[in-house]
Design a protein around this motif. Sequence first.
Motif, PDB file in Angstrom:
ATOM      1  N   LYS A 189       0.845  -1.202   0.000  1.00  0.00           N
ATOM      2  CA  LYS A 189       0.000   0.000   0.000  1.00  0.00           C
ATOM      3  C   LYS A 189       0.876   1.246   0.000  1.00  0.00           C
ATOM      4  O   LYS A 189       2.062   1.201   0.340  1.00  0.00           O
ATOM      5  CB  LYS A 189      -0.939  -0.008   1.210  1.00  0.00           C
ATOM      6  CG  LYS A 189      -2.129  -0.937   1.046  1.00  0.00           C
ATOM      7  CD  LYS A 189      -3.222  -0.616   2.039  1.00  0.00           C
ATOM      8  CE  LYS A 189      -4.484  -1.427   1.752  1.00  0.00           C
ATOM      9  NZ  LYS A 189      -5.593  -1.066   2.658  1.00  0.00           N
ATOM     10  N   HIS A 190       0.274   2.351  -0.378  1.00  0.00           N
ATOM     11  CA  HIS A 190       0.996   3.615  -0.512  1.00  0.00           C
ATOM     12  C   HIS A 190       0.486   4.592   0.532  1.00  0.00           C
ATOM     13  O   HIS A 190      -0.690   4.960   0.530  1.00  0.00           O
ATOM     14  CB  HIS A 190       0.777   4.181  -1.923  1.00  0.00           C
ATOM     15  CG  HIS A 190       1.542   5.435  -2.188  1.00  0.00           C
ATOM     16  ND1 HIS A 190       1.354   6.186  -3.340  1.00  0.00           N
ATOM     17  CD2 HIS A 190       2.512   6.095  -1.486  1.00  0.00           C
ATOM     18  CE1 HIS A 190       2.159   7.231  -3.316  1.00  0.00           C
ATOM     19  NE2 HIS A 190       2.869   7.199  -2.207  1.00  0.00           N
ATOM     20  N   MET A 212       5.513  -0.898   3.128  1.00  0.00           N
ATOM     21  CA  MET A 212       4.684  -0.015   2.326  1.00  0.00           C
ATOM     22  C   MET A 212       5.522   0.927   1.470  1.00  0.00           C
ATOM     23  O   MET A 212       6.692   1.175   1.751  1.00  0.00           O
ATOM     24  CB  MET A 212       3.761   0.806   3.238  1.00  0.00           C
ATOM     25  CG  MET A 212       2.855  -0.042   4.112  1.00  0.00           C
ATOM     26  SD  MET A 212       1.759   0.965   5.107  1.00  0.00           S
ATOM     27  CE  MET A 212       0.702   1.672   3.841  1.00  0.00           C
ATOM     28  N   LYS A 213       4.898   1.459   0.437  1.00  0.00           N
ATOM     29  CA  LYS A 213       5.475   2.560  -0.317  1.00  0.00           C
ATOM     30  C   LYS A 213       5.182   3.837   0.461  1.00  0.00           C
ATOM     31  O   LYS A 213       4.053   4.054   0.904  1.00  0.00           O
ATOM     32  CB  LYS A 213       4.865   2.648  -1.718  1.00  0.00           C
ATOM     33  CG  LYS A 213       5.398   3.822  -2.533  1.00  0.00           C
ATOM     34  CD  LYS A 213       4.745   3.898  -3.911  1.00  0.00           C
ATOM     35  CE  LYS A 213       5.265   5.118  -4.677  1.00  0.00           C
ATOM     36  NZ  LYS A 213       4.624   5.236  -6.018  1.00  0.00           N
ATOM     37  N   VAL A 214       6.197   4.683   0.623  1.00  0.00           N
ATOM     38  CA  VAL A 214       6.052   5.870   1.457  1.00  0.00           C
ATOM     39  C   VAL A 214       6.416   7.126   0.674  1.00  0.00           C
ATOM     40  O   VAL A 214       7.497   7.207   0.081  1.00  0.00           O
ATOM     41  CB  VAL A 214       6.951   5.794   2.711  1.00  0.00           C
ATOM     42  CG1 VAL A 214       6.670   6.986   3.624  1.00  0.00           C
ATOM     43  CG2 VAL A 214       6.740   4.488   3.454  1.00  0.00           C
ATOM     44  N   MET A 252      -2.515   7.797  -3.257  1.00  0.00           N
ATOM     45  CA  MET A 252      -2.215   7.322  -1.906  1.00  0.00           C
ATOM     46  C   MET A 252      -3.418   6.662  -1.253  1.00  0.00           C
ATOM     47  O   MET A 252      -4.542   7.147  -1.329  1.00  0.00           O
ATOM     48  CB  MET A 252      -1.718   8.487  -1.034  1.00  0.00           C
ATOM     49  CG  MET A 252      -0.468   9.141  -1.585  1.00  0.00           C
ATOM     50  SD  MET A 252       0.087  10.554  -0.599  1.00  0.00           S
ATOM     51  CE  MET A 252       1.330  11.263  -1.711  1.00  0.00           C
ATOM     52  N   ASP A 253      -3.158   5.540  -0.584  1.00  0.00           N
ATOM     53  CA  ASP A 253      -4.212   4.842   0.164  1.00  0.00           C
ATOM     54  C   ASP A 253      -4.550   5.567   1.455  1.00  0.00           C
ATOM     55  O   ASP A 253      -5.668   5.457   1.971  1.00  0.00           O
ATOM     56  CB  ASP A 253      -3.768   3.415   0.489  1.00  0.00           C
ATOM     57  CG  ASP A 253      -3.582   2.581  -0.762  1.00  0.00           C
ATOM     58  OD1 ASP A 253      -4.591   2.219  -1.378  1.00  0.00           O
ATOM     59  OD2 ASP A 253      -2.413   2.305  -1.123  1.00  0.00           O
ATOM     60  N   GLY A 254      -3.583   6.283   1.991  1.00  0.00           N
ATOM     61  CA  GLY A 254      -3.821   7.014   3.228  1.00  0.00           C
ATOM     62  C   GLY A 254      -2.729   8.032   3.459  1.00  0.00           C
ATOM     63  O   GLY A 254      -1.655   7.975   2.851  1.00  0.00           O
ATOM     64  N   LEU A 268      -4.569  18.371  -0.207  1.00  0.00           N
ATOM     65  CA  LEU A 268      -4.047  17.142   0.398  1.00  0.00           C
ATOM     66  C   LEU A 268      -5.044  15.997   0.251  1.00  0.00           C
ATOM     67  O   LEU A 268      -4.656  14.849  -0.024  1.00  0.00           O
ATOM     68  CB  LEU A 268      -3.728  17.377   1.872  1.00  0.00           C
ATOM     69  CG  LEU A 268      -2.647  18.439   2.120  1.00  0.00           C
ATOM     70  CD1 LEU A 268      -2.604  18.824   3.587  1.00  0.00           C
ATOM     71  CD2 LEU A 268      -1.286  17.937   1.661  1.00  0.00           C
ATOM     72  N   MET A 269      -6.325  16.287   0.407  1.00  0.00           N
ATOM     73  CA  MET A 269      -7.338  15.249   0.210  1.00  0.00           C
ATOM     74  C   MET A 269      -7.303  14.746  -1.225  1.00  0.00           C
ATOM     75  O   MET A 269      -7.616  13.586  -1.500  1.00  0.00           O
ATOM     76  CB  MET A 269      -8.726  15.778   0.554  1.00  0.00           C
ATOM     77  CG  MET A 269      -8.930  16.184   2.010  1.00  0.00           C
ATOM     78  SD  MET A 269      -8.683  14.845   3.198  1.00  0.00           S
ATOM     79  CE  MET A 269     -10.029  13.751   2.795  1.00  0.00           C
ATOM     80  N   GLY A 270      -6.901  15.611  -2.141  1.00  0.00           N
ATOM     81  CA  GLY A 270      -6.825  15.226  -3.542  1.00  0.00           C
ATOM     82  C   GLY A 270      -5.746  14.194  -3.824  1.00  0.00           C
ATOM     83  O   GLY A 270      -5.780  13.528  -4.869  1.00  0.00           O
ATOM     84  N   LEU A 271      -4.794  14.026  -2.926  1.00  0.00           N
ATOM     85  CA  LEU A 271      -3.739  13.031  -3.108  1.00  0.00           C
ATOM     86  C   LEU A 271      -4.235  11.610  -2.852  1.00  0.00           C
ATOM     87  O   LEU A 271      -3.607  10.638  -3.267  1.00  0.00           O
ATOM     88  CB  LEU A 271      -2.557  13.324  -2.174  1.00  0.00           C
ATOM     89  CG  LEU A 271      -1.876  14.690  -2.329  1.00  0.00           C
ATOM     90  CD1 LEU A 271      -0.738  14.810  -1.321  1.00  0.00           C
ATOM     91  CD2 LEU A 271      -1.357  14.877  -3.750  1.00  0.00           C
ATOM     92  N   LEU A 272      -5.392  11.499  -2.185  1.00  0.00           N
ATOM     93  CA  LEU A 272      -5.908  10.185  -1.809  1.00  0.00           C
ATOM     94  C   LEU A 272      -6.622   9.491  -2.961  1.00  0.00           C
ATOM     95  O   LEU A 272      -7.298  10.129  -3.773  1.00  0.00           O
ATOM     96  CB  LEU A 272      -6.884  10.313  -0.636  1.00  0.00           C
ATOM     97  CG  LEU A 272      -6.295  10.788   0.694  1.00  0.00           C
ATOM     98  CD1 LEU A 272      -7.422  11.088   1.674  1.00  0.00           C
ATOM     99  CD2 LEU A 272      -5.346   9.741   1.272  1.00  0.00           C
ATOM    100  N   LYS A 273      -6.489   8.177  -2.989  1.00  0.00           N
ATOM    101  CA  LYS A 273      -7.299   7.359  -3.887  1.00  0.00           C
ATOM    102  C   LYS A 273      -8.742   7.362  -3.392  1.00  0.00           C
ATOM    103  O   LYS A 273      -9.016   7.722  -2.240  1.00  0.00           O
ATOM    104  CB  LYS A 273      -6.789   5.908  -3.870  1.00  0.00           C
ATOM    105  CG  LYS A 273      -5.391   5.680  -4.387  1.00  0.00           C
ATOM    106  CD  LYS A 273      -5.023   4.197  -4.236  1.00  0.00           C
ATOM    107  CE  LYS A 273      -3.623   3.908  -4.701  1.00  0.00           C
ATOM    108  NZ  LYS A 273      -3.250   2.467  -4.504  1.00  0.00           N
TER     109      LYS A 273
END
Length: 367
Positions: A189-190, A212-214, A252-254, A268-273
Amino acid sequence: MAPTAAEGAKQQHARKAVGLAARDASGHLAPLTITRRSTGDDDVAIKILYCGICHSDLHSIKNEWQNTMYPIVPGHEIAGVVTEVGKNVIKFKAGDRVGVGCMVNSCQSCDLCNEGFENHCPGIIFTYNSVDHDGTVTYGGYSSNVVVHERFVVRFPDAMPLDQGAPLLCAGITVYSPMKYHGLNAPGKHVGVLGLGGLGHVAVKFAKAFGMKVSVISSSPGKRQEALERLGADAFVVSKNADEMKAATGTMDGIINTVAANIPMAPLMGLLKPNGKMVMVGLPEKPLEIPPFDLIMGNKTLAGSCIGGMKDTQEMIDLAAKHGVTADVEVVGADYVNAAMERLAKADVRYRFVIDIGNSNTLKDSE
């Protein structure tokens, strides 16, 4: 009213300690002799060797949260050795390497306590600036010793250095718990880590330990090399760089949000899947502003997380020892603490100050 015979005996056996206390909102810390309770049947007495300096300590000594009870001895990232145990204690013995985090008691009987979530108990007693069940005010780890119920003591694995492990008792569990309970601990997960400070650098290390991917998200381009080359992050996103933010959109998953400043949330919310989660562990001073559409479109979640229960804290420190996860620390003497606080206010530390209590002449037990 004169004390009863039992109370008198307890007072006679109470132990003295020397702490660094703030007496007023100036936040200046100076030595103060304090009293610790005698070692009860379920208690563990600990000689403190190290104590981390958390940003909440700075808030508290300056009464920035308007709840400080002076004099205040801060510190909830405590590491040391056991000197005495009560007759009912079975988990620890004299000489054990142990730690104490953000809490020293709870009701120990409610559903939350029974489920291992003492951190959410309505009767939680914090390590300092809290009123214990006997009516006394708790004093923290900027001191020579402490007496704590065994339930709230953590065993340090042999592989965990006490100085580098002490900050994990706050910073570590603060980022470990939301990863565990929000499914951000699965290999592949990312996860994004917003902010690269005392919490953020530990979050990167735990995320990598989980496989995880960070991606580190920061407003400071100068932290790119540190994040990628030394801490092992896979990517670095400058939050003020429109091109980098666009490239990371929906990946990003989270996100573990460690930032304590008020920053725009929508980008920042836009970075989320879709179905992604933003988990707050930092404490901005003002309420968050977030357009509802940024949650609704994509079925996204905005959540919060507050430290963790004792079972999770022990689990966290064990996993950290197994994977070599420690805090990056600058160890300082007790006489440097006020200067450290000034530097902390300017974010001039990478990434956690830790007080060398055991070698401090200032904090030697008075008896």
